[in-house]
Design an enzyme around this catalytic site. Structure first.
Site, PDB file in Angstrom:
ATOM      1  N   ILE A   5       0.838  -1.201   0.000  1.00 22.71           N
ATOM      2  CA  ILE A   5       0.000   0.000   0.000  1.00 22.71           C
ATOM      3  C   ILE A   5       0.881   1.262   0.000  1.00 22.71           C
ATOM      4  O   ILE A   5       0.612   2.227  -0.715  1.00 22.71           O
ATOM      5  CB  ILE A   5      -0.981  -0.034   1.192  1.00 22.71           C
ATOM      6  CG1 ILE A   5      -1.853  -1.296   1.079  1.00 22.71           C
ATOM      7  CG2 ILE A   5      -1.846   1.220   1.219  1.00 22.71           C
ATOM      8  CD1 ILE A   5      -2.700  -1.605   2.276  1.00 22.71           C
ATOM      9  N   ALA A  26       4.453   0.949   7.710  1.00 22.37           N
ATOM     10  CA  ALA A  26       5.444  -0.102   7.979  1.00 22.37           C
ATOM     11  C   ALA A  26       5.013  -0.937   9.176  1.00 22.37           C
ATOM     12  O   ALA A  26       5.266  -0.567  10.319  1.00 22.37           O
ATOM     13  CB  ALA A  26       6.807   0.526   8.255  1.00 22.37           C
ATOM     14  N   TYR A  65      -2.115  -8.862  16.404  1.00 18.00           N
ATOM     15  CA  TYR A  65      -2.032  -7.905  15.293  1.00 18.00           C
ATOM     16  C   TYR A  65      -3.060  -6.780  15.497  1.00 18.00           C
ATOM     17  O   TYR A  65      -2.721  -5.594  15.490  1.00 18.00           O
ATOM     18  CB  TYR A  65      -2.273  -8.618  13.952  1.00 18.00           C
ATOM     19  CG  TYR A  65      -2.485  -7.651  12.813  1.00 18.00           C
ATOM     20  CD1 TYR A  65      -1.452  -6.826  12.389  1.00 18.00           C
ATOM     21  CD2 TYR A  65      -3.728  -7.547  12.173  1.00 18.00           C
ATOM     22  CE1 TYR A  65      -1.651  -5.916  11.355  1.00 18.00           C
ATOM     23  CE2 TYR A  65      -3.932  -6.652  11.144  1.00 18.00           C
ATOM     24  CZ  TYR A  65      -2.893  -5.830  10.739  1.00 18.00           C
ATOM     25  OH  TYR A  65      -3.097  -4.929   9.729  1.00 18.00           O
ATOM     26  N   PHE A 112     -10.979 -21.836   2.877  1.00 17.90           N
ATOM     27  CA  PHE A 112     -10.918 -22.082   4.322  1.00 17.90           C
ATOM     28  C   PHE A 112     -12.312 -22.022   4.951  1.00 17.90           C
ATOM     29  O   PHE A 112     -12.789 -20.947   5.297  1.00 17.90           O
ATOM     30  CB  PHE A 112     -10.021 -21.047   5.002  1.00 17.90           C
ATOM     31  CG  PHE A 112      -8.567 -21.121   4.609  1.00 17.90           C
ATOM     32  CD1 PHE A 112      -7.970 -22.329   4.265  1.00 17.90           C
ATOM     33  CD2 PHE A 112      -7.784 -19.969   4.598  1.00 17.90           C
ATOM     34  CE1 PHE A 112      -6.627 -22.397   3.908  1.00 17.90           C
ATOM     35  CE2 PHE A 112      -6.439 -20.032   4.252  1.00 17.90           C
ATOM     36  CZ  PHE A 112      -5.859 -21.248   3.910  1.00 17.90           C
TER      37      PHE A 112
HETATM   38  N1  UFG Z   1      -8.991 -17.408   2.395  1.00 14.39           N
HETATM   39  C1  UFG Z   1      -9.143 -18.661   1.844  1.00 14.39           C
HETATM   40  N2  UFG Z   1      -8.037 -19.260   1.310  1.00 14.39           N
HETATM   41  C2  UFG Z   1      -6.808 -18.675   1.319  1.00 14.39           C
HETATM   42  C3  UFG Z   1      -6.668 -17.375   1.876  1.00 14.39           C
HETATM   43  C4  UFG Z   1      -7.792 -16.777   2.413  1.00 14.39           C
HETATM   44  O1  UFG Z   1     -10.224 -19.238   1.836  1.00 14.39           O
HETATM   45  O2  UFG Z   1      -5.852 -19.294   0.828  1.00 14.39           O
HETATM   46  C5  UFG Z   1     -10.176 -16.733   2.963  1.00 14.39           C
HETATM   47  C6  UFG Z   1     -10.006 -16.378   4.423  1.00 14.39           C
HETATM   48  O3  UFG Z   1     -10.348 -17.449   5.237  1.00 14.39           O
HETATM   49  C7  UFG Z   1     -10.957 -15.188   4.536  1.00 14.39           C
HETATM   50  C8  UFG Z   1     -10.911 -14.535   3.139  1.00 14.39           C
HETATM   51  O4  UFG Z   1     -10.371 -15.541   2.288  1.00 14.39           O
HETATM   52  O5  UFG Z   1     -12.237 -15.636   4.765  1.00 14.39           O
HETATM   53  C9  UFG Z   1     -10.017 -13.329   3.077  1.00 14.39           C
HETATM   54  O6  UFG Z   1      -8.760 -13.662   3.651  1.00 14.39           O
HETATM   55  P1  UFG Z   1      -7.494 -12.710   3.568  1.00 14.39           P
HETATM   56  O7  UFG Z   1      -6.378 -13.412   4.242  1.00 14.39           O
HETATM   57  O8  UFG Z   1      -7.297 -12.247   2.157  1.00 14.39           O
HETATM   58  O9  UFG Z   1      -7.932 -11.440   4.381  1.00 14.39           O
HETATM   59  P2  UFG Z   1      -8.500 -11.333   5.895  1.00 14.39           P
HETATM   60  O10 UFG Z   1      -9.942 -10.972   5.759  1.00 14.39           O
HETATM   61  O11 UFG Z   1      -8.159 -12.495   6.718  1.00 14.39           O
HETATM   62  O12 UFG Z   1      -7.578 -10.174   6.427  1.00 14.39           O
HETATM   63  C10 UFG Z   1      -7.914  -8.827   6.321  1.00 14.39           C
HETATM   64  C11 UFG Z   1      -6.623  -8.033   6.364  1.00 14.39           C
HETATM   65  C12 UFG Z   1      -5.949  -8.181   7.709  1.00 14.39           C
HETATM   66  C13 UFG Z   1      -6.927  -7.882   8.811  1.00 14.39           C
HETATM   67  C14 UFG Z   1      -8.170  -8.692   8.678  1.00 14.39           C
HETATM   68  C15 UFG Z   1      -9.200  -8.299   9.689  1.00 14.39           C
HETATM   69  O13 UFG Z   1      -5.750  -8.464   5.344  1.00 14.39           O
HETATM   70  O14 UFG Z   1      -4.864  -7.288   7.789  1.00 14.39           O
HETATM   71  O15 UFG Z   1      -8.737  -8.504   7.391  1.00 14.39           O
HETATM   72  O16 UFG Z   1      -9.862  -9.424  10.161  1.00 14.39           O
HETATM   73  F1  UFG Z   1      -6.381  -8.167  10.009  1.00 14.39           F
END
Ligand code: UFG
Length: 326
Positions: free
Chosen positions: A13, A75, A142, A209
């Site tokens: 970002i 950062a 986090y 997932f």
């Molecule tokens: N997911 C999958 N398979 C993968 C990766 C992710 O099914 O290989 C799913 C996750 O379970 C989730 C969705 O895709 O349901 C999005 O996952 P991300 O990891 O892309 O993003 P998150 O929603 O977990 O994370 C975001 C921000 C974080 C923050 C979080 C708040 O990237 O910094 O939202 O809950 F902490």
């Protein structure tokens, strides 16, 4: 023309932010230790300083040399799972190092600060869409590290008059439309780049997932926000602080939720091919639904996302992946 220090300007970002401010004519300095950023992501025209925001001496020299109008801070360590395993790393990097930066700012009379925060400060949603008033009960180190800094910033306003804007991102995604910058995390944990890596054959498949969440298709719903739109909100928040604005917090998303399956289906349409998909267990700590209420950013900052179509967000991310593949 403002003189802006962007900490973490070589990251995903941050690099888009540097590009945006350089192109609008600001004088931009980037401080990055390149622990996860990339030197070639620093937009030409910005001055690069290799170093850490935890290095008080380096910061002091930098602030003695330059009178910055504002500091933008991108950062941070960002992996929820890692933060549970290594909380010490998260509190040192995300809280202690930020405090060092804030101390040096105060000592040099620099009192405008833009902070990358996260939807993770809210924890498990009590209602959705999530507005700024939603209770802050982060459920992992986090999220707690980001919420701690937000609270420190309130205290620094009262005590030292340091004015800040905390921008709470929901799911940042996409890339600048020219394909020159994009998401390059290692390891990559975010859904859209992983789906596209599976589409490109860099990975064998995309793991879904959890299929039994309380959502229409059983997979988690997220609010994907284009990185260029995020940066537009930062620029507007910066201008507001430069014009004498008060401290504020903004939730940034499009207000639309897409399930994991919908993301994969949309990606298949964008890339024009089948993407191998494998059902996998739930990932610990994932809330079923996270959707932002961004009315405050729209009404106070005049923010208007340009790229609120998921297919366009994925298309831009795909252009970047293809440009990297040569
Ligand atoms: N997911 C999958 N398979 C993968 C990766 C992710 O099914 O290989 C799913 C996750 O379970 C989730 C969705 O895709 O349901 C999005 O996952 P991300 O990891 O892309 O993003 P998150 O929603 O977990 O994370 C975001 C921000 C974080 C923050 C979080 C708040 O990237 O910094 O939202 O809950 F902490």
């Amino acid at each position: 023309m403002a003189k802006i220090l962007i900490v973490g300007g070589a990251g995903y970002i941050g690099s888009h932010m540097v590009m945006s401010l350089v192109l609008r004519g600001d004088s931009v300095f980037v401080l990055d230790n390149l622990s996860s950023g990339h030197l070639d992501a620093v937009w030409p025209g910005a001055e690069f300083i290799h170093g850490s925001l935890a290095d008080r001496d380096l910061l002091t020299r930098l602030f003695n040399e330059h009178q910055f109008d504002a500091v933008m801070h991108f950062a941070a360590c960002i992996e929820v799972g890692e933060s549970v395993k290594h909380p010490s790393k998260y509190y040192h990097n995300n809280v202690e190092a930020t405090l060092t930066l804030l101390d040096v700012m105060v000592a040099h009379g620099v009192n405008k600060f833009i902070f990358s925060s996260t939807a993770a400060v809210f924890g498990e949603p009590q209602y959705t869409p999530i507005d700024e008033a939603h209770p802050k009960q982060p459920v992992n180190p986090y999220g707690r590290s980001k919420w701690m800094v937000e609270q420190i910033l309130q205290d620094f306003d009262h005590a030292y008059g340091l004015k800040s804007a905390c921008l709470r991102y929901f799911n940042a995604a996409g890339a600048e439309p020219g394909g020159r910058l994009g998401e390059r995390h290692d390891p990559e944990t975010h859904l859209i780049p992983l789906v596209l890596q599976a589409a490109a054959g860099i990975r064998p498949d995309i793991k879904v997932f959890g299929q039994d969440y309380d959502t229409e298709d059983g997979t988690c719903i997220r609010d994907y926000i284009h990185v260029v739109d995020l940066c537009d909100a930062h620029a507007l928040a910066l201008d507001q602080l430069l014009a004498g604005g008060e401290c504020a917090q903004y939730n940034l998303g499009n207000g639309n939720g897409f399930s994991v399956r919908q993301v994969i289906e949309t990606a298949q349409q964008v890339v024009g091919r089948e993407i191998p998909m494998v059902n996998a267990p739930r990932r610990a700590g994932d809330p079923a639904v996270l959707i932002a209420d961004s009315h405050r950013a729209k009404s106070v900052l005049g923010w208007q996302p340009q790229y609120d179509d998921l297919a366009v967000i994925i298309e831009h991310a795909w252009q970047y992946i293809r440009s990297q593949a040569g």
